[in-house]
Design an enzyme around this catalytic site. Structure first.
Site, mmCIF file in Angstrom:
data_model
loop_
_atom_site.group_PDB
_atom_site.id
_atom_site.type_symbol
_atom_site.label_atom_id
_atom_site.label_comp_id
_atom_site.label_asym_id
_atom_site.label_seq_id
_atom_site.Cartn_x
_atom_site.Cartn_y
_atom_site.Cartn_z
ATOM 1 N N GLU A 164 -10.017 1.810 -1.672
ATOM 2 C CA GLU A 164 -10.369 0.636 -0.885
ATOM 3 C C GLU A 164 -11.327 0.889 0.278
ATOM 4 O O GLU A 164 -12.179 0.041 0.566
ATOM 5 C CB GLU A 164 -9.100 -0.014 -0.308
ATOM 6 N N ARG A 213 -2.179 -6.760 7.251
ATOM 7 C CA ARG A 213 -3.178 -5.687 7.198
ATOM 8 C C ARG A 213 -4.490 -6.130 7.846
ATOM 9 O O ARG A 213 -5.203 -5.324 8.438
ATOM 10 C CB ARG A 213 -3.403 -5.209 5.756
#
Ligand code: FES
Ligand code: FES
Lengths: 159, 765
Positions: free
Chosen positions: B718, B311
Site C-alpha cells: 500500500e 486509518r
C-alpha cells in the site's frame, strides 16, 4: 435458437463447433474449446483482455460472434509458444517481470505480437499507443513497455 | 540464498502461456449451475411487490431464490450484520441484490435476472455526505475525535493561517478479473468453495453462517486472484455464499461471476471524503496547529468503514511533527454502494488532507514546497532536536527515513534545476504551463485491529526432499507467494525448484487474517520461517546425533546439510530423517510484537513500524481544454532490505500509477437518482499504457527495517499508492502558474476540474 456449424482454424488446427448465433467468439473459445487464455475483463471492447487475431487482424473476441470465425484463422495466446519453446515476447515478459496478476497478460501478448508483425522496429511511443486499448490495473505499464521493446530488439537481431 | 534475488512472479510462465487458472477458468461439471442477482432499480425504499414469474419462465432457469428461501442467516457483512445477501424488503442502494437466479448458463442467468417485475414504495435517498450529515445518518453514535494539544488555540495564536475545504472522490478497484466464486457440494451437506478472495477465512465463516453449519463443514480454496486491491476483502462474500447455498440445495456445482457492469454497480469502492482544514503557522512555515474535519462517505453498510476512517485519521499527520492537531471524523451512511477496503485503507485520504495543507501554506508564504515540508518533518533517529517526536496518537517516531531519502531524490531527479527551468518556461508560455511537485509518504504498518496481526503456516518436507509450502496469505498478483517461497528456500538452503507453492486453503491453515494492510509478506513470511526453523531443528538434532556432532553447528546451505565434516544433499538428509522416524511436517505461527492501541481514545502504538517513500512528478496542462499529461516521475521508495527487488519495484510502479489515477482521471459519477453512471471502462477511466509518465524512474532506498521483520524487509503493497499524490500536487502547481490565486483543486483533478481551476485562478470565476 438453432445452432450454427462453424469450421475454422485455431492456432493452426482446423476446428469445428456448433454455436448459438448470439454467442461471442470469446465464449466459444472459453466455454466450448477450453481455451481459457483469453479473458473477459469487460465484455464491451474496452479492456483488451480478450484480444485474439482473426486472419492476422487484432480483434476483441468479446465483440466477435462465434459464427464470424467461419473460414477464418484465429490465433490465441495458447498458440504463441512453439511447444515448450517460448516466444521472445513471452520470455521477455517473464524476464522483465512485466506481469502481476496476469489477467491482462494474454491479451497484451497477442496485441504486442500483432504490432511487431506489422512494425518490427516500433518506437516506445508507438508501443504505448498501440497497447493503449489493453488495460492493466497492476503493473503501471513500465515493465510491459520495456519487455516489448526488448523482445522487438531481440527478434530484429534474430531475423 | 534465494532471499533478495530478483525472481519473477511464481506463476509467470503460466501467465504468459495463458494457462494460469482463475476461478472462471476451472473446468466445471456439465450440470454446473450459473448464478446471477436481480438488482434494485431505486436507491432507497421498500419493495411492495416482487413478481418473478417471468424470471422463473426464462429459458434455462432452474431455481430462483428470494430472502425467504435462504436456509439460515441472510447476511454477508464482515462487521455488524447489516448487509442482507438478498433484500429483506428494504432497499438501500441502486444495484442491491434482491433475488438470486440459478440457470444452466451465465447468459441465461443474467437474461432471466433482468426480467423481475418489482414495485417499490420509493423514499428520498441520501446521496451526499452533506445530506447524510444533515439527516444525522451515520455509523457510530457520533464523530470520532483524535487530538493532541489545543489545536484551535495554536491556530488562533499563529502568525498566519490558511483554511479551505475540498472534495476527494472515491475509486473503483477495477481488478481485471471481476468477482467470482464456485461451490462444489460434498457429502453430508459439506461444501468446497473456490473463491477469488483476499480473505478465505471470512468466506468460510460467512458461508457457514449462510448454510447454518459449523465452519468445519466448509472448505475454501484460493489459488490466485486477478487483482484484489482491497476489493476482494469483503466484497466476494455474496457470491461465495450464494454458490454454496445453491450447491447444497441442488446437489450441483454452482458458479457465479459478476459481469463488469454488475461488478461496478453492486460492489463497494474506495471511500469518498470531504475534507475541511484550518492550519496556523509562523512566517517560516512551521506548522503550529492544524484542524481537520473528515466527512466520510461510507455508503449503505458499515462494512470496514470504521477502521478505514480511523486509518485516515492516523495518517492526517503524514510525515510532519505537528505540535497541536485535532481530527474530527464523521462516518456517514448514504444510499450508495458500500465503500470498502481499497489499497491504503483510508490512509491515502488522510494523507491527501495534510499534503493539501502543505501545498496551501507554501502558496501562501511563497516558499519552496519541498523546503516547507522538510522544516516540518519528524526528526531522524540519529538527529533528534524536537522535544516531542510523537504522532497525534502518541506513537514515537523512531525510524524516520525521509530526510536522507528526500535529499537523495532531489538530487537524482535534478529538482532544483528543473523547477527553475519550468518557471522560466512558464513565463514564456500562456496556453501551456508545466508544474512540478514533491510528496513524501510515511505509512503505518500493521492492522489497526490488533488481533488481526497473526498468521499461520504449514510446511511439509517429503522423503525425496521436496517441500510443500502453505500459509494463510493469498496471491493477487503482488508476488507474495514467490517472496514467501524465497524465505522457505533460504531457511533450508535449497533451490526454489524444490519448493512447491500451494493454494491458500482453510483446511491447511485455519483462522487466517485477510491478505491486506500490506501485511502479507511480514506476517506469512515470519510464520513460514518459524515452521521451517522447527523442521530444521528437528533435522539438525537427528543428523547431529547420527554423526556425533553439535546440533548447533549443523548448517543448511547450497542445497546441502553440513553435519560436522559431512556434506549431505538436502534430498538425502530428508530421506535419512524419514528413515529415522523424524516428523517432517510442522506448523508455524507468528504474531506482531509491541502493538497496543485504543481506537476510541486514539492512543497507543497501532503500528509496528513505518514505510517511507518520496516522489516528484512533473506535468503539463492546457489552458483551453484542461487536458494534461504526466511528463516525468521520479520515485525513491523504502522496502527495507527487500525480499525481492523486481517484485517490489513492480509494486511501487503499479501503486503510483493507480494512486495517480485515483486523483486525476478516475471519476465516479452518480446521477440524482443514485444510479452509478460510470459503470464500465467505457465511462470510468483508469490509466492506460499511453498515460504512463514519459520518463519513469523508480528506485528502492537502500535501508533495513529497524524492527525485526522477516529479513529486515518492509511491507510494500500500500505505501507507494500514496506517491500518486505528487501528480495531483503537480497539477496544482501548474494551475497556479496561470494566476495569483491558490488553485484549490478538487480530486479527482479530471480535465474538467483542471479547466475549472484554471478559470478560477486566471479569471477569478
Ligand atoms: S473483454 Fe473484450 S475488450 Fe474487455
Ligand atoms: S497484471 Fe493484473 S491487470 Fe495486468
Amino acid at each position: 435458437m438453432s445452432k450454427v456449424h462453424v469450421t475454422t482454424s485455431i492456432n493452426g488446427d482446423s476446428t469445428e463447433y456448433l454455436c448459438d448465433p448470439r454467442e461471442t467468439l470469446l465464449d466459444v473459445l472459453r466455454d466450448q474449446l477450453n481455451l481459457t487464455g483469453a479473458k473477459e475483463g469487460c465484455g464491451t471492447g474496452d479492456c483488451g483482455a480478450c484480444s485474439v487475431t482473426m486472419d492476422d487482424r487484432l480483434v476483441c473476441s468479446c465483440l466477435v460472434l462465434g459464427v464470424e470465425a467461419e473460414g477464418k484463422e484465429i490465433k490465441t495466446v495458447e498458440g504463441i509458444a512453439e511447444g515448450e519453446t517460448l516466444h521472445p515476447l513471452q520470455r521477455k515478459f517473464i524476464e522483465h517481470a512485466a506481469l502481476q496478476c496476469g489477467v491482462c497478460t494474454p491479451g497484451i501478448l497477442i496485441a504486442a505480437k500483432s504490432l511487431l508483425e506489422k512494425n518490427p522496429d516500433p518506437t516506445e511511443t508507438e508501443v504505448r499507443y498501440w497497447l493503449a486499448g489493453n488495460l492493466c490495473r497492476c503493473t503501471g505499464y513500465d515493465k510491459i513497455i520495456r519487455a516489448v521493446m526488448d523482445a522487438a530488439a531481440e527478434m530484429r537481431e534474430a531475423a | 540464498m534465494s532471499v533478495a534475488k530478483p525472481l519473477p512472479h511464481d506463476a509467470a510462465k503460466l501467465h504468459v502461456t495463458g494457462t494460469a487458472r482463475y476461478i472462471d477458468d476451472i473446468p466445471v461439471p456439465a450440470d454446473c449451475l450459473h448464478l446471477a442477482f436481480g438488482l434494485s432499480t431505486i436507491a432507497k425504499g421498500r419493495i411492495t411487490a416482487m413478481d418473478l414469474d417471468a424470471v422463473r419462465n426464462s429459458p434455462g432457469v432452474v431455481d430462483v431464490l428470494t430472502a425467504d428461501d435462504l436456509p439460515a442467516e441472510n447476511d454477508v457483512s464482515p462487521s455488524i450484520h447489516d448487509e442482507p445477501l438478498l433484500s429483506d424488503g428494504s432497499v438501500h442502494y441502486l444495484g442491491q441484490p434482491l433475488f438470486l437466479v440459478a440457470a444452466t448458463s451465465h447468459r441465461a442467468a443474467r437474461v432471466a435476472a433482468s426480467k423481475g417485475d418489482v414495485t417499490y414504495d420509493e423514499e428520498e435517498a441520501l446521496l451526499t455526505v452533506e445530506a447524510a450529515l444533515q439527516a444525522n445518518s451515520r455509523f457510530e453514535d457520533g464523530p470520532r475525535i483524535y487530538s493532541k494539544g489545543d489545536a484551535a488555540a495554536a491556530i488562533d495564536g499563529a502568525a498566519r493561517m490558511v483554511e479551505g475545504s475540498f472534495d476527494l472522490g472515491g475509486q473503483e478497484h477495477f481488478y481485471l478479473e471481476s468477482q467470482a466464486a464456485m461451490a462444489m457440494p460434498q457429502e453430508s451437506g459439506d461444501v468446497l468453495v473456490a473463491s477469488s478472495t483476499q480473505h478465505p477465512t471470512e468466506i468460510q465463516h460467512k458461508v457457514a453462517d449462510g448454510l447454518g453449519v459449523p465452519m468445519h463443514s466448509v472448505r475454501v480454496e484460493t489459488r490466485r486472484m486477478g487483482g484484489g486491491f482491497g476489493g476482494k476483502e469483503s466484497q466476494g462474500n455474496a457470491l461465495a455464499v450464494s454458490c454454496a447455498i445453491v450447491a447444497v440445495k441442488t446437489g450441483r456445482a454452482a458458479k457465479m461471476r459478476y459481469d463488469r457492469d454488475d461488478d461496478m454497480v453492486i460492489t463497494g469502492k474506495r471511500h469518498a471524503f470531504k475534507i475541511s482544514y484550518r492550519a496556523g503557522f509562523d512566517e517560516e512555515g512551521h506548522l503550529q496547529g492544524v484542524e481537520f474535519l473528515h466527512l466520510v462517505n461510507c455508503g449503505w453498510a458499515q462494512d470496514l468503514s470504521l477502521p478505514v476512517a480511523d486509518r485516515a485519521m492516523l495518517h492526517a499527520d503524514n510525515a510532519y511533527a505537528i505540535p497541536a492537531i485535532r481530527i474530527e471524523s464523521h462516518r456517514l451512511k448514504t444510499n450508495l454502494q458500500s465503500f470498502t477496503a481499497y489499497r491504503g485503507f483510508g490512509g491515502p485520504q488522510g494523507m491527501v488532507g495534510i499534503e493539501r495543507v502543505m501545498d496551501h501554506v507554501a502558496h501562501d508564504l511563497g516558499i519552496d514546497p519541498v523546503e516547507l515540508r522538510k522544516r516540518n518533518y519528524y526528526d531522524a533517529p540519529d538527529n533528534r532536536v524536537r522535544a516531542d517526536n510523537t504522532t497525534p496518537y502518541g506513537q514515537e517516531v523512531i525510524d524516520f527515513e525521509l530526510h536522507g531519502m528526500t535529499d537523495k531524490l532531489l538530487d537524482t531527479s535534478n529538482y532544483a534545476t528543473r523547477k527553475a527551468e519550468i518557471a522560466e518556461w512558464n513565463a514564456k508560455n500562456d496556453r501551456l504551463k508545466r508544474g512540478i511537485a514533491f510528496s513524501p509518504v510515511k505509512f503505518g504498518i500493521s492492522f489497526t485491529l490488533t488481533h488481526l496481526n497473526q498468521a499461520g503456516a504449514l510446511v511439509h518436507i517429503y522423503q525425496d526432499g521436496s517441500v510443500h509450502l502453505n500459509h494463510g496469505g493469498t496471491e493477487m498478483g503482488q508476488g507474495l507467494f514467490q517472496k514467501v517461497a524465497q524465505v522457505a528456500a533460504s531457511r533450508f538452503g535449497i533451490g526454489m525448484h524444490l519448493v512447491k507453492i500451494t493454494a491458500t486453503d482453510t483446511a491447511k491453515v485455519p483462522n487466517t487474517s485477510a491478505t491486506a494492510a500490506s501485511s502479507g509478506a511480514d506476517l506469512n513470511g515470519m510464520a513460514v520461517k518459524v515452521a521451517c526453523d522447527t523442521l530444521r531443528d528437528r533435522m539438525a538434532a537427528y543428523l547431529s546425533e547420527q554423526h556425533q556432532c553439535d546440533a548447533a553447528s549443523v548448517r543448511f546451505e547450497g542445497g546441502n546439510v553440513h553435519v560436522g565434516e559431512n556434506v549431505i544433499p538436502f534430498e538425502k538428509a530428508a530421506a535419512q530423517c524419514y528413515q529415522g522416524r523424524i516428523s517432517l511436517s510442522a506448523t508455524g505461527f507468528y504474531k506482531t510484537p509491541k502493538l497496543k492501541w485504543d481506537r476510541i481514545k486514539g492512543e497507543g502504538r497501532p503500528f509496528f513500524y513505518f514505510s517511507y517513500g518520496a516522489a516528484i512528478t512533473e506535468v503539463v496542462t492546457d489552458k483551453l481544454t484542461g487536458e494534461y499529461r504526466i511528463l516525468r516521475t521520479d520515485i525513491l521508495h523504502d522496502a527495507g532490505a527487500t525480499l525481492n527487488p523486481v517484485l517490489d519495484i513492480g509494486q511501487v510502479e503499479g501503486a503510483y500509477v493507480q494512486g495517480a489515477g485515483w486523483l486525476t482521471t478516475e471519476e465516479l459519477v452518480w446521477n440524482d437518482k443514485g444510479r452509478l453512471a460510470t459503470h464500465a471502462p467505457s465511462t470510468y477511466k483508469i490509466p492506460a499504457c499511453s498515460d504512463r509518465p514519459d520518463v519513469f524512474n523508480v528506485d528502492l532506498w537502500d535501508g533495513k527495517n529497524r524492527e525485526d521483520t522477516i529479513y529486515r524487509s518492509k511491507a510494500v503493497g500500500e505505501p507507494p499508492f500514496n506517491l500518486g499524490i505528487s501528480a495531483w500536487l503537480a497539477l496544482s502547481d501548474a494551475v497556479g502558474a496561470y494566476g495569483d490565486a491558490y488553485p484549490a483543486i478538487n480530486a479527482p483533478a479530471t480535465s474538467e476540474e483542471v479547466w475549472r481551476s484554471i478559470r478560477r485562478v486566471s479569471d477569478g470565476v
